[in-house]
Scaffold this active site. Structure first.
Site, PDB file in Angstrom:
ATOM      1  N   ARG A  21      -5.922 100.563 -10.688  1.00  0.00           N
ATOM      2  CA  ARG A  21      -5.143 101.566  -9.952  1.00  0.00           C
ATOM      3  C   ARG A  21      -3.859 101.934 -10.690  1.00  0.00           C
ATOM      4  O   ARG A  21      -3.530 103.111 -10.830  1.00  0.00           O
ATOM      5  CB  ARG A  21      -4.818 101.078  -8.540  1.00  0.00           C
ATOM      6  CG  ARG A  21      -6.056 101.003  -7.645  1.00  0.00           C
ATOM      7  CD  ARG A  21      -5.745 100.359  -6.329  1.00  0.00           C
ATOM      8  NE  ARG A  21      -5.269  98.993  -6.590  1.00  0.00           N
ATOM      9  CZ  ARG A  21      -4.606  98.250  -5.718  1.00  0.00           C
ATOM     10  NH1 ARG A  21      -4.308  98.728  -4.527  1.00  0.00           N
ATOM     11  NH2 ARG A  21      -4.240  97.034  -6.020  1.00  0.00           N
ATOM     12  N   ASN A  39      -8.443 100.896  -3.909  1.00  0.00           N
ATOM     13  CA  ASN A  39      -9.517  99.911  -3.905  1.00  0.00           C
ATOM     14  C   ASN A  39     -10.332 100.081  -2.633  1.00  0.00           C
ATOM     15  O   ASN A  39      -9.786 100.394  -1.576  1.00  0.00           O
ATOM     16  CB  ASN A  39      -8.960  98.486  -3.927  1.00  0.00           C
ATOM     17  CG  ASN A  39      -8.451  98.063  -5.282  1.00  0.00           C
ATOM     18  OD1 ASN A  39      -8.732  98.701  -6.293  1.00  0.00           O
ATOM     19  ND2 ASN A  39      -7.689  96.996  -5.316  1.00  0.00           N
TER      20      ASN A  39
END
Length: 93
Positions: A21, A39
Site C-alpha cells: 500500500r 488491503n
C-alpha cells in the site's frame, strides 16, 4: 491530459505485510494517478487508478510486480467509468 480512464485492480499473492500500500501510494504520486489502495480481508490488495491512459497503464503494470518483497501471483483488472476522484489515499477496511 487526454482521455480519462479508471481501472479497478485486485492483486493476489504475497501482497500484504510487504509495504504494497505504501509503495502504491508513492508510485501513484510519481505517475500522477488518482484513486485509492487497501488491503482486503482475504489477503489480496485492491486499488483503483484514475487519470490519463498512460499513467493508469503504468500504475496497473507496476501492480503486476509490486514492491521488492511482494510476490504477485494474479492481477485482476476491470475497467470502470471514471468518477473524477482527486488525490490518492490508503484506505482502511
Amino acid at each position: 491530459m487526454g482521455e480519462l480512464i479508471r481501472r479497478h485492480v485486485r492483486v493476489s499473492g504475497t501482497v500484504q505485510g510487504v509495504s504494497f500500500r505504501a509503495e502504491t501510494l508513492r508510485m501513484a504520486k510519481r505517475t500522477g494517478v488518482h484513486g485509492w489502495v487497501r488491503n482486503l480481508p482475504d489477503g489480496r490488495v485492491e486499488a483503483v487508478f484514475e487519470g490519463a491512459r498512460e499513467a493508469v497503464d503504468a500504475a496497473v503494470a507496476w501492480c503486476g510486480n509490486g514492491p521488492v518483497a511482494a510476490v504477485v501471483e494474479e492481477l485482476a483488472v476491470a475497467d470502470e467509468p471514471p468518477e473524477g476522484v482527486r488525490g490518492f489515499e490508503i484506505r482502511w477496511p
